[in-house]
Design an enzyme around this catalytic site. Sequence first.
Site, PDB file in Angstrom:
ATOM      1  N   GLY A   1       0.682  -1.723  -0.135  1.00  0.00           N
ATOM      2  CA  GLY A   1       0.150   0.357   0.024  1.00  0.00           C
ATOM      3  C   GLY A   1       1.452   1.133   0.131  1.00  0.00           C
TER       4      GLY A   1
ATOM      5  N   THR B   1      -6.197  -3.831  -2.214  1.00  0.00           N
ATOM      6  CA  THR B   1      -6.149  -2.137  -2.185  1.00  0.00           C
ATOM      7  C   THR B   1      -4.788  -2.294  -2.717  1.00  0.00           C
ATOM      8  OG1 THR B   1      -6.234  -1.169  -0.064  1.00  0.00           O
ATOM      9  CG2 THR B   1      -8.303  -1.379  -1.466  1.00  0.00           C
TER      10      THR B   1
ATOM     11  N   ALA C   1      -1.235   1.648  13.243  1.00  0.00           N
ATOM     12  CA  ALA C   1      -1.544   2.717  12.358  1.00  0.00           C
ATOM     13  C   ALA C   1      -2.767   2.851  13.210  1.00  0.00           C
ATOM     14  CB  ALA C   1      -1.324   1.823  11.063  1.00  0.00           C
TER      15      ALA C   1
ATOM     16  N   TYR D   1     -14.977   1.812   9.917  1.00  0.00           N
ATOM     17  CA  TYR D   1     -13.366   2.013   9.367  1.00  0.00           C
ATOM     18  C   TYR D   1     -12.785   2.709  11.334  1.00  0.00           C
ATOM     19  CZ  TYR D   1      -8.723   3.846   8.179  1.00  0.00           C
ATOM     20  OH  TYR D   1      -7.174   5.000   8.301  1.00  0.00           O
TER      21      TYR D   1
ATOM     22  N   LYS E   1     -10.909   0.891  14.032  1.00  0.00           N
ATOM     23  CA  LYS E   1      -9.423   1.184  14.967  1.00  0.00           C
ATOM     24  C   LYS E   1      -9.611   1.592  16.320  1.00  0.00           C
ATOM     25  CE  LYS E   1      -7.052   1.698  10.862  1.00  0.00           C
ATOM     26  NZ  LYS E   1      -5.865   1.112  10.318  1.00  0.00           N
TER      27      LYS E   1
END
Length: 327
Positions: free
Chosen positions: A11, A36, A115, A146, A150
């Site tokens: 990525g 992705t 991350a 999302y 996270k």
Amino acid sequence: MKRILITGAAGFLGSHLCDRFIKEDYHVIGMDNLITGDLKNIEHLFPLKNFEFYHHDVSNFVHVPGKLDYILHFASPASPIDYLKIPIQTLKVGSLGTHNLLGLAKVKAARMLIASTSEVYGDPLVHPQTEEYYGNVNPIGPRGVYDEAKRFQEAITMAYHTYHGVETRIVRIFNTYGPRMRLNDGRVLPAFIGQALRGEDLTVFGKGNQTRSFCYVDDLIEGIYRLLHSDYALPVNIGNPDEITILDFAKEIIKLTGTTQKIIYKDLPVNDPMQRQPNIDKAKSILGWEPKVSRAEGLKITYDYFKGLSQEELNKVEHKNFEQYIK
Ligand code: UDP
């Protein structure tokens, strides 16, 4: 030689991290399921002895032979349109994927950095955002898949740190840009540059008075490198506090590219954060880090990268009728 596993290696950020750790003389093990990511971003590393690549989805059990000193978990869709198109994978990689990797970190006695993102602050009511702010997230809104993945990721990481003694680091990444972003991933910077290059009008969502603060990728990678080697386990914001409205940003891109196209306005996506700017006092005091690359410099490098792409890549339509995903 230190051995590091980097997930999401193909990525945008993962590939820049691979480059950095190769440069620092690490043995780098890249992992990606290529949903992705794009192997083009790391093909220059394949001939190297100290680079290996596993095509694997970390939401399933992760096995890596041999010792591991560090794990960087950067696998996740990260553009709003990507994670709306593949919501379940997004939830799984942040939750199941993080769980698998924390288990791996535990058995290997490796230090793991995850991350995280400014999205944990949601549509923030505190401005600029400090690490102490708990956020304002709609768990069942379009961004919930999302944002909550996270937030769960941070929670399980802290739990492994506290209850299993795993050495962990958490970076909260604010909007970042640079070469190797996907031109058609729907994010604002590649969207505007792509539109300028194709001779289309620039699509500003809402009135364009929402703000973002854009960090150049090299600055971000330096911050992550320092955080990994620090002894600080709580979350640290890494981003560039130079805040700009999306409308002014569109005007900057028009100037940079010299396009004669105009700005057109589209509906503001649901739960689109109105303002976003990192408070980076912690990064400054703990890591001695602050961004060095101005938006003018960073945008020029990024524009040159996009200009070098083939006509085929420029015209690739990834998100036809993408409005359906954001309403
Ligand atoms: N945006 C826009 N036009 C576009 C794409 C995005 O005006 O063609 C806006 C979007 O509504 C948001 C900001 O630009 O307010 C940044 O969007 P992006 O998808 O890059 O990331 P976000 O920071 O929202 O996660």
